[in-house]
Design an enzyme around this catalytic site. Structure first.
Site, mmCIF file in Angstrom:
data_model
loop_
_atom_site.group_PDB
_atom_site.id
_atom_site.type_symbol
_atom_site.label_atom_id
_atom_site.label_comp_id
_atom_site.label_asym_id
_atom_site.label_seq_id
_atom_site.Cartn_x
_atom_site.Cartn_y
_atom_site.Cartn_z
ATOM 1 N N GLU A 141 4.518 2.203 15.186
ATOM 2 C CA GLU A 141 5.306 1.912 13.996
ATOM 3 C C GLU A 141 4.416 1.598 12.804
ATOM 4 O OE1 GLU A 141 8.621 1.252 11.529
ATOM 5 O OE2 GLU A 141 8.470 2.271 13.444
ATOM 6 N N TYR A 146 -2.452 -0.827 10.473
ATOM 7 C CA TYR A 146 -2.947 -1.294 9.189
ATOM 8 C C TYR A 146 -4.226 -2.085 9.386
ATOM 9 C CZ TYR A 146 -3.160 -3.391 4.560
ATOM 10 O OH TYR A 146 -3.570 -3.763 3.297
ATOM 11 N N TYR A 184 0.827 -1.208 0.000
ATOM 12 C CA TYR A 184 0.000 0.000 0.000
ATOM 13 C C TYR A 184 0.862 1.261 0.000
ATOM 14 C CZ TYR A 184 -3.289 3.568 1.520
ATOM 15 O OH TYR A 184 -4.035 4.713 1.601
ATOM 16 N N GLU A 185 1.969 1.220 0.740
ATOM 17 C CA GLU A 185 2.850 2.381 0.829
ATOM 18 C C GLU A 185 3.844 2.466 -0.327
ATOM 19 O OE1 GLU A 185 4.542 2.503 4.786
ATOM 20 O OE2 GLU A 185 2.639 3.216 5.616
ATOM 21 N N GLY A 208 -13.058 1.473 6.984
ATOM 22 C CA GLY A 208 -14.315 2.172 7.161
ATOM 23 C C GLY A 208 -15.220 1.522 8.192
ATOM 24 N N GLY A 247 -9.623 0.758 12.588
ATOM 25 C CA GLY A 247 -8.447 1.615 12.779
ATOM 26 C C GLY A 247 -8.612 2.484 14.007
ATOM 27 N N TYR A 302 -6.763 10.737 10.779
ATOM 28 C CA TYR A 302 -6.017 11.140 11.975
ATOM 29 C C TYR A 302 -6.463 12.512 12.473
ATOM 30 C CZ TYR A 302 -2.928 7.259 10.741
ATOM 31 O OH TYR A 302 -2.426 6.024 10.434
#
Length: 164
Positions: free
Chosen positions: A85, A88, A27-28, A95, A99, A133
């Site tokens: 760190e 995920y 994903y990153e 949604g 998270g 966030y």
């Protein structure tokens, strides 16, 4: 569908968490940079002197999210905090509140331990994460820039110690 639950990572979760870390690397946009093995993660979490801790999000018996963290220390505040760190959640579960539930548990961990900070980094292009966030009250530390030494640069600097 059973209710999702957040719990501490266990030894039986290691393979699933390694898989999630690889999904995160993908994903990153850095899959080639991820080299984590189950053995490494197991040692970090459950070895003689564990310095890494974790929580997982579980839905219907399947680990679908994780938070891996360690303690840091603020010399200005004089107490430890948590550095997150990795956070995920599998795409199929995004949604759903997992998270946020993981972050709620880490905030509760801070409260239980008397820790005064919960910190993490986010890639500047990751707008969905940044929006999330900010929605929970996290504040970007725009005046700070992260620096990192790895690979040959780290080795070159370490070699200076051997040179006296």
């Amino acid at each position: 569908m059973s209710d999702p639950r957040i719990r501490r990572v266990t030894e039986s979760d290691v393979d699933a968490v390694v898989g999630l870390v690889y999904e995160l690397a993908e994903y990153e946009r850095a899959p080639d940079e991820c080299h984590l093995t189950a053995e490494q993660l197991h040692t970090a979490l459950f070895g003689d002197a564990p310095a890494l801790f974790g929580h997982v999000a579980e839905v219907e018996g399947e680990v679908v999210g994780c938070a891996l963290w360690f303690l840091n220390f603020s010399t200005w505040r004089g107490v430890h905090g948590i550095y997150l760190e990795d956070l995920y959640v599998s795409p199929s579960q995004r949604g759903s509140g997992l998270g946020k539930a993981l972050l709620v548990e880490l905030a509760a961990e801070c409260a239980r331990r008397g820790l005064e900070r919960l910190e993490w980094s986010v890639l500047d292009w990751n707008e969905p994460a940044i929006g999330f966030y900010k929605s929970i009250g996290a504040v970007p530390m725009d005046e700070w820039t992260v620096y990192r030494l790895t690979d040959s640069a780290l080795g070159d600097l370490a070699d200076l110690a051997a040179q006296g």
